[in-house]
Design a protein around this motif. Sequence first.
Motif, PDB file in Angstrom:
ATOM      1  N   LEU A  42       0.878  -1.167   0.000  1.00 33.26           N
ATOM      2  CA  LEU A  42       0.000   0.000   0.000  1.00 33.26           C
ATOM      3  C   LEU A  42       0.917   1.220   0.000  1.00 33.26           C
ATOM      4  CD1 LEU A  42      -2.752   1.306   0.247  1.00 33.26           C
ATOM      5  CD2 LEU A  42      -2.716   0.837   2.686  1.00 33.26           C
ATOM      6  N   ILE A  43       1.025   1.836  -1.166  1.00 33.46           N
ATOM      7  CA  ILE A  43       2.028   2.885  -1.325  1.00 33.46           C
ATOM      8  C   ILE A  43       1.390   4.267  -1.342  1.00 33.46           C
ATOM      9  CG2 ILE A  43       3.859   3.784  -2.810  1.00 33.46           C
ATOM     10  CD1 ILE A  43       4.182   0.934  -3.902  1.00 33.46           C
ATOM     11  N   ASP A  44       1.932   5.111  -0.524  1.00 36.33           N
ATOM     12  CA  ASP A  44       1.529   6.511  -0.488  1.00 36.33           C
ATOM     13  C   ASP A  44       2.047   7.169  -1.770  1.00 36.33           C
ATOM     14  OD1 ASP A  44       1.333   9.181  -0.043  1.00 36.33           O
ATOM     15  OD2 ASP A  44       2.384   9.191   1.879  1.00 36.33           O
ATOM     16  N   ALA A  45       1.137   7.674  -2.608  1.00 32.73           N
ATOM     17  CA  ALA A  45       1.580   8.300  -3.861  1.00 32.73           C
ATOM     18  C   ALA A  45       1.312   9.795  -3.828  1.00 32.73           C
ATOM     19  CB  ALA A  45       0.887   7.651  -5.047  1.00 32.73           C
ATOM     20  N   SER A  46       1.387  10.363  -2.635  1.00 32.80           N
ATOM     21  CA  SER A  46       1.196  11.811  -2.545  1.00 32.80           C
ATOM     22  C   SER A  46       2.447  12.510  -3.066  1.00 32.80           C
ATOM     23  CB  SER A  46       0.937  12.207  -1.095  1.00 32.80           C
ATOM     24  OG  SER A  46       2.046  11.874  -0.305  1.00 32.80           O
ATOM     25  N   GLY A  47       2.342  13.809  -3.247  1.00 36.31           N
ATOM     26  CA  GLY A  47       3.413  14.568  -3.898  1.00 36.31           C
ATOM     27  C   GLY A  47       4.790  14.363  -3.295  1.00 36.31           C
ATOM     28  N   SER A  48       4.830  14.189  -1.972  1.00 41.88           N
ATOM     29  CA  SER A  48       6.139  14.107  -1.322  1.00 41.88           C
ATOM     30  C   SER A  48       6.883  12.821  -1.648  1.00 41.88           C
ATOM     31  CB  SER A  48       5.949  14.206   0.190  1.00 41.88           C
ATOM     32  OG  SER A  48       5.078  13.176   0.618  1.00 41.88           O
ATOM     33  N   MET A  49       6.181  11.823  -2.197  1.00 40.79           N
ATOM     34  CA  MET A  49       6.840  10.557  -2.485  1.00 40.79           C
ATOM     35  C   MET A  49       7.519  10.556  -3.860  1.00 40.79           C
ATOM     36  SD  MET A  49       6.513   8.184  -0.044  1.00 40.79           S
ATOM     37  CE  MET A  49       6.488   6.555  -0.777  1.00 40.79           C
ATOM     38  N   ALA A  50       7.418  11.649  -4.584  1.00 43.10           N
ATOM     39  CA  ALA A  50       7.965  11.678  -5.950  1.00 43.10           C
ATOM     40  C   ALA A  50       9.457  11.401  -5.960  1.00 43.10           C
ATOM     41  CB  ALA A  50       7.675  13.037  -6.582  1.00 43.10           C
ATOM     42  N   GLY A  51       9.896  10.880  -7.073  1.00 42.11           N
ATOM     43  CA  GLY A  51      11.334  10.669  -7.260  1.00 42.11           C
ATOM     44  C   GLY A  51      11.845   9.394  -6.625  1.00 42.11           C
ATOM     45  N   ASP A  52      12.918   9.542  -5.840  1.00 44.78           N
ATOM     46  CA  ASP A  52      13.631   8.373  -5.323  1.00 44.78           C
ATOM     47  C   ASP A  52      12.755   7.449  -4.476  1.00 44.78           C
ATOM     48  OD1 ASP A  52      15.885   9.151  -6.598  1.00 44.78           O
ATOM     49  OD2 ASP A  52      16.698  10.238  -4.879  1.00 44.78           O
ATOM     50  N   LYS A  53      11.842   8.022  -3.683  1.00 47.38           N
ATOM     51  CA  LYS A  53      11.022   7.180  -2.815  1.00 47.38           C
ATOM     52  C   LYS A  53      10.082   6.323  -3.641  1.00 47.38           C
ATOM     53  CE  LYS A  53      11.132  10.624   0.788  1.00 47.38           C
ATOM     54  NZ  LYS A  53      10.323  11.718   1.316  1.00 47.38           N
TER      55      LYS A  53
END
Lengths: 403, 592
Positions: free
Chosen positions: B415-426
């Motif tokens: 269950l992955i948080d795909a909010s803006g802060s997760m962009a890129g490496d995360k």
Amino acid sequence: MIPFYKLERYEGNEALFELVMMSIVSSYVGEPLHVHAEGLRGTGKTTIMRAARDILPTIERIKGCIYNCDPAAPHCPHHKNLSAEEIKAIGVEVIPMPFLEISHSAKVGTVAGSIDLARLTDPAHPEAQLLPGIIPQAHRGIIFIDEINRLADTSPEITDILLDVMGNKPGHLQIEEAGLPVVEIPVSVSVWAASNPDEEPGPLEEIRRQLSDRFDMVCYMGRPDSLDILANMLEENSHFHKAKQANEAETAAADESKNEQYRNDIIKWAAMYEKTDLPDFLRNFIARLYIKHNLESIRAIQAMQQGAVLHSVLKNRDKVMITDVTYMIPLVLKHRVDGDTLVRMINDVDSRGSKDGILNFKGRKNKKDESDPEYFQQVARPLKDMHRGELVHTEKTLTPSDF
Amino acid sequence: MLGEETNVDKAASVGNYLSLYFGQNQGVRLGESTVISRRAHARMPEKRVKGQIKILINRDAGKTYLDYVDVDQVVHIDVYHKAGEIDPRDVARAIFWALDEHFLEKDPQLQYAEEERFKMVSGYANKIFITTNQGKGLLYDLFQDVLKPYIEGEEGHDHVHILARLNREEYYLAYVIAETVEEVILASGLKLSKVRNIVHGNQKEERDSYAGYIKLPWKNFKGQNAHQLPDKENVNQLILKLAEKFGGVDEIEEFMESYSTNIFKRKGIEQQKKKWGDVEHDVEQLEELGLIKDSILGKVLTKKGLMLQDFVVKHKCELETEIRRNVRKAPSGGSGRFKKLGKVDSKTAQVEYTNRNRTVNDPDKNWSGDLAVPETIIQAKKNSFLRGDTHFTIKKQDLHFYDKKTYVPIDICLLIDASGSMAGDKRQAACFLAEHLLISGKEKVAVVTFQERSSEVVVPFTRNQRVLSKGLSTISPAGLTPMANGIMTAVDLIKNNRVKNPLLVLITDGIPNTPLWTLDAKADALEAATHIKENKIRLICIGVESNRIFLEKLSERADGALYLVDDLNKDNLINIVRHEKKTMMETHKNMA
């Protein structure tokens, strides 16, 4: 089955053809060479290895000896203490070099050896006797294991036996069975294996690293990329073509003569191999590679030496050249080191033109960005000479501001 | 004493400054050649400004160099010098005697308490680590001539690298140490280097500069040797390097198309960054390799670049295999850094299969499974001799059976948080985790994401790698964090599928800020968590320290475990899930 000489050779599989030949030559003189073919489904790993069965030369053994005792140097429990005259009395027979397979229904008993049930239950003369398994029976020959990664995953016990057999040259096998004395015999068997690293349960080095290291060379198979080769492959495999070939007596004879030619070549190469040694400068070169690139396994450089000599013999040369060694590097090391190290080694060796250049390891250090000696341009004053007020500087005080 | 600058005064003043600046999370330049902080230091080759040292505020010195767990324990002193050899033993001895002298100067009474003084100094000797380009070790060991060899590429090639465990009150000693080291350097006939400037910043993920050692075959591709094996290895390695960053062959193609001359396929750097994180490093490397160049259109692929693209397309099968092979690999470097809170006790179901290489003979037990014929006959033969049977007979006690092995299948839903802060490496790390789980395991994997106001089943429970990578490529982080919604979708997905021992892995770097039922986003998420418990789903939650309080509550509600990491990178994620799977296997064994 398509005979060995008719199999299509292309860039992606030619290394395997060579490795197979090298291994046969080496096994013939009694020094095993373990080869592992890795690659995608249907790239012909198994086909090439199984086809090699028909080109194997013959060997001599003591008549009826299931352990394939060499009449000159018997090793099995039955014959090892016999004198030359006694062996002469038994007689000698010529058999094709053994080529046996370990399948996935194999058990420890069938691979190593077990009690002979037929003898044990003989109503007249029941007797507990050892029935040697596949490995001792393949002595002086070849064992083929298809999908070795699966075998390593599902039968760790068999893997342990293989580790012992492939650990040294010649290897060692101990057969233990309750109710029988422990039998310990040397075995000289080349193990050939095939696997698809992309299928369950994954590449061999992830399942049993030790076993993966036991293989002297790994050949990564590629797919054919030429139309002609693909068309030829299709033709060889078409039913019509096969049926036509089967009806012609000439084809069988032609195949046999080709195979005979291979056999003669192998015997010739084996004789050459026994006389060829690696020149000292190449031996030093290999040793330096080991030190310089911090390799872990000594087996790797041993295989490099063995492989380089065999490769030169196969090319009908009596002198080993540097190209023989460099050709071996990817084959010997790709399963042992990570990609970066391998590429570094290859490029390191590659960049040298002449022989002299190869031996010159000085001044070849890779210059890294990090160790740029010019990074600091000015000389600093020591703390001792400084005033208290100028001791501590922060980012702010050091950065000239425009304001 | 005014105006007279004794060493004691200087040191005390430096000590005060250090505790002031360290408290503000800053480092300083002491004198002209020394940099002191409680963080790691690096050169700044990327800016090509010489003589500048960067203080990496996100990397604690004790954690980085000495593997400490707690932060701010260690003062990091680097004294830079011009090329030359410095013996760490000389440094050690000099520091030892300098400390001794300094204590004496500070408190002349100590001259009568020699033993006391010696104890003090040797106490510090056990707290100071020294590295130079000739070796390294604890001051105490170096003093006794015990030194460990210097390994190329480590700290210390152009500076004396000292780590000292000092309290706030002891910071003044940093001055004494720095001054002494300078003296040793000068005494060795070397010059001190001037550090022009210091800057503070975060360390970027340390990435390999592969352009330095990869050689592409197309330099003079008219030659005959263009198809030799070593060249192929080089190209392969380059692709693997790119795959490490971008994910798969398709992504590499997409990345390369961003530099094609077709304007419709070109993607701006911002757009690329959103999907793949920091791509500048790779662009730089490709430029260095001559695959990308500047043009009127911006950066475009060169002729060589196009050849590489062509190679990728033609050798997709082989390359994908190689890439998968790397994905399968377990992360190296031990267990990784994470903290586990809470534990899960739930029952697990097992699968049995026959082990053909082990037999059991247990006459007291009712047997089930496959009869091992040879072993049975041998046993019977033996026993009938002992029993004195006239004929060969097989009795129940002779029977041997093949042993059974068991394993615990664990189907995982990410269950992955795909909010803006997760962009890129995360995002890349979470995707890598999904691929790794699918390829290295035998069980099914599903992926659910939540963002903005809704959640989505990106990948249903599957063993098909294509389905997985296709689903993953659609993840494009943006917007808010509707955690409750995500949890409910995942629970429904698990409920509606026949899965074995479901494990729900929640990966998030934030806390919920979009509600589902009420107006309180957090309360809704906690409410949703109770559904996890009701459906007997095992939950692990992977988050960061700053959200600890909420995440702890959440995992408690769901009867799950919480793992806290300092960074959501792929090694951490894989290690955590692996750790959890292992515990599930073990609890099963303990129950059996």
